[in-house]
Write a protein that holds these residues in place. Structure first.
Motif, PDB file in Angstrom:
ATOM      1  N   GLY A  29       0.920  -1.299   0.004  1.00  0.00           N
ATOM      2  CA  GLY A  29       0.464  -0.304  -0.197  1.00  0.00           C
ATOM      3  C   GLY A  29       0.867   0.955  -0.082  1.00  0.00           C
ATOM      4  N   LEU A  30       1.961   1.447   1.358  1.00  0.00           N
ATOM      5  CA  LEU A  30       2.734   2.453   0.454  1.00  0.00           C
ATOM      6  C   LEU A  30       3.695   2.182  -0.212  1.00  0.00           C
ATOM      7  N   ASP A  31       3.829   1.686  -1.394  1.00  0.00           N
ATOM      8  CA  ASP A  31       4.041   1.370  -2.336  1.00  0.00           C
ATOM      9  C   ASP A  31       3.079   1.942  -3.453  1.00  0.00           C
ATOM     10  N   ILE A  32       2.476   1.911  -3.591  1.00  0.00           N
ATOM     11  CA  ILE A  32       1.486   2.252  -4.327  1.00  0.00           C
ATOM     12  C   ILE A  32       1.022   3.797  -4.057  1.00  0.00           C
ATOM     13  N   LEU A  33       1.253   4.283  -2.507  1.00  0.00           N
ATOM     14  CA  LEU A  33       1.019   5.508  -1.799  1.00  0.00           C
ATOM     15  C   LEU A  33       1.594   6.577  -2.964  1.00  0.00           C
ATOM     16  N   ASP A  34       3.270   5.706  -2.398  1.00  0.00           N
ATOM     17  CA  ASP A  34       4.319   6.807  -3.401  1.00  0.00           C
ATOM     18  C   ASP A  34       4.335   6.897  -4.667  1.00  0.00           C
ATOM     19  N   ALA A  35       4.083   5.667  -5.873  1.00  0.00           N
ATOM     20  CA  ALA A  35       3.373   5.756  -7.005  1.00  0.00           C
ATOM     21  C   ALA A  35       2.565   7.114  -6.849  1.00  0.00           C
ATOM     22  N   ALA A  36       1.845   6.982  -6.422  1.00  0.00           N
ATOM     23  CA  ALA A  36       0.107   8.135  -6.600  1.00  0.00           C
ATOM     24  C   ALA A  36       1.279  10.031  -6.555  1.00  0.00           C
ATOM     25  N   PHE A  37       2.011   9.509  -5.760  1.00  0.00           N
ATOM     26  CA  PHE A  37       2.556  10.714  -5.477  1.00  0.00           C
ATOM     27  C   PHE A  37       3.016  10.886  -6.605  1.00  0.00           C
ATOM     28  N   GLN A  38       4.139   9.964  -6.608  1.00  0.00           N
ATOM     29  CA  GLN A  38       4.942  10.693  -8.559  1.00  0.00           C
ATOM     30  C   GLN A  38       3.977  11.008  -9.589  1.00  0.00           C
ATOM     31  N   GLU A  39       2.862   9.931  -9.413  1.00  0.00           N
ATOM     32  CA  GLU A  39       2.023  10.484 -10.843  1.00  0.00           C
ATOM     33  C   GLU A  39       1.478  11.688 -10.845  1.00  0.00           C
ATOM     34  N   VAL A  40       1.021  11.900  -9.376  1.00  0.00           N
ATOM     35  CA  VAL A  40       0.096  13.806  -9.416  1.00  0.00           C
ATOM     36  C   VAL A  40       1.110  14.676  -9.097  1.00  0.00           C
ATOM     37  N   LEU A  41       2.489  14.180  -8.673  1.00  0.00           N
ATOM     38  CA  LEU A  41       3.060  15.527  -8.277  1.00  0.00           C
ATOM     39  C   LEU A  41       4.651  15.386  -9.492  1.00  0.00           C
TER      40      LEU A  41
END
Length: 440
Positions: A428-440
């Motif tokens: 889940g934390l890996d997904i969160l990290d990827a989401a930040f990379q996608e958005v920011l």
């Protein structure tokens, strides 16, 4: 933790999938539009750290139904207890013909909540109802009417609890007029305190005492109500020492302290109750959410002389302390003890907090990571909801259930089930990290 659901993320369709989309169309046509939906993936099963939708997607759960399923969805002890109770009887109303499980839940709460003084408990249905009754009890006992609440507070959606809640949209907008004799004071919010976190506790305490003395009058105040960690307001952890000083001052002034532990209670912050972290022993404490493994139950627990001051018949309700919910609560509390869920909450913090701190270091748009136990959050520096909403949406598309919060809607909050596996937590934390990379 035993569950028949494989504890792994599986995505078979887009999120939400086609069957969820069909159900959502039915929801729009049948359900009042004021009832919102964060992620319209319609659920058929859940257990451990996984939620399964109608399209057979297996989603990682970082929400726990807003801190409710702390013991996991369909926890085995809870399922067995509920099944046995349903077979015996589903309702009699405790005020008419009582039953042992209500008494047993009250005994457990009297024992578990902070303080070694003699206590009494009354059971209700929802957190808002518990808060309403805590205020009733405080007013009755003290003979005073004023109640003091804090900036960024959230206490519910009923008329009185909306008055206590700070945020207008969506909770209060055009629903007034609200209950009177509610007064608001500053919260010691270190990240947003105007002169910085170093002066926050002292200045916030001075502002609190001045407001109560000058604007309200201490002799008029029945109670001060506070969340030891503010929930919907953004998982705000008060500046160190602030709440302890508030509690001591209230005691000196004859004002009752109500701790709203509806979201923080039952192992969520790494102890049974967050009040313990703040070294406060409240006069009254409200609980709900994690108390019963997903069944609707709430409580007010307090000093015996305060609780018993209310006349017979002054407290109650048709469904309060329903026998099925009581059976679930006893089983949930047994699970918390047996599986050391306080320890698991601390372990979740040990895994999650370094990753969240790294995100704050990496992205200038993030201002702070904070929280305790399995009640953690990151706040965006800009007081707007756009970025938090975009990151949360990216997590949803990747199969991770996340929630936003905050007075400004700019906080991502994380409330995983306390029984979640560490591999799922890391994924889940890996997904969160990827989401930040996608958005920011």
């Amino acid at each position: 933790m035993a569950t028949g659901i494989p504890q792994r993320r599986v995505l078979r369709t887009d999120i939400p999938g086609p069957r969820s989309a069909e159900l959502h169309a039915r929801k729009i046509a049948a359900v009042a539009s004021g009832v919102g939906t964060t992620l319209p993936a319609y659920v058929v099963r859940a257990g451990g750290g996984i939620v399964v939708d109608v399209d057979d997607n297996h989603l990682i759960d970082f929400g726990s139904g807003i801190a409710v399923t702390s013991v996991g969805n369909s926890a085995p002890r809870v399922v067995d207890a509920v099944r046995a109770q349903v077979e015996d009887f589903t309702h009699t109303c405790f005020m008419i013909t009582p039953y042992e499980s209500y008494v047993a839940v009250a005994e457990r709460l009297n024992d578990l909540t902070p303080g070694d003084h003699e206590k009494r408990t009354a059971l209700f249905i929802s957190g808002a109802e518990a808060v309403e009754n805590a205020v009733k009890i405080a007013r009755h006992h003290t003979g005073r009417s004023a109640v003091v609440a804090f900036d960024h507070a959230y206490h519910g959606r009923t008329n009185l609890t909306m008055a206590l809640t700070a945020k207008n949209m969506p909770y209060k907008h055009r629903f007034g007029p609200f209950a009177g004799e509610i007064h608001r004071v500053p919260m010691a919010y270190p990240y947003r305190w105007p002169s910085g976190s170093a002066t926050c506790a002292d200045q916030a305490f001075e502002a609190f005492t001045t407001a109560v003395r000058v604007q309200v009058g201490s002799d008029n105040v029945a109670a001060v109500i506070v969340e030891p960690i503010q929930g919907e307001g953004g998982f705000i952890v008060p500046a160190p020492g602030f709440l302890h000083r508030v509690a001591e001052w209230c005691r000196d002034e004859g004002i009752l302290l109500i701790a709203d532990e509806i979201q923080t209670g039952f192992c969520r912050t790494g102890d049974w109750f967050a009040s313990t972290h703040e070294r406060i022993v409240p006069d009254l404490i409200t609980t709900a959410k994690g108390i019963a493994g997903g069944l609707p139950l709430a409580a007010v627990t307090g000093r015996a002389e305060i609780m018993d001051s209310v006349h017979t018949g002054g407290l109650g309700g048709t469904y309060g302390g329903n026998p099925i919910a009581c059976a679930a609560a006893l089983a949930a509390i047994d699970t918390m003890h047996a599986e050391d869920l306080c320890g698991k909450a601390r372990r979740i913090e040990a895994i999650m907090r370094p990753r969240l701190d790294t995100l704050v270091e990496r992205y200038d748009q993030l201002g702070e990571a904070r929280g305790r136990g399995a009640m953690l959050a990151v706040e965006f520096a800009e007081p707007t909801p756009a970025l938090a909403g975009a990151v949360s949406a990216a997590c949803h598309r990747a199969g991770l259930i996340t929630l936003t919060a905050g007075t400004f809607g700019n906080v991502l909050r994380f409330l995983p089930p306390l029984v979640i596996g560490e591999d799922l937590l890391t994924e889940g934390l890996d997904i969160l990290d990827a989401a930040f990379q996608e958005v920011l």
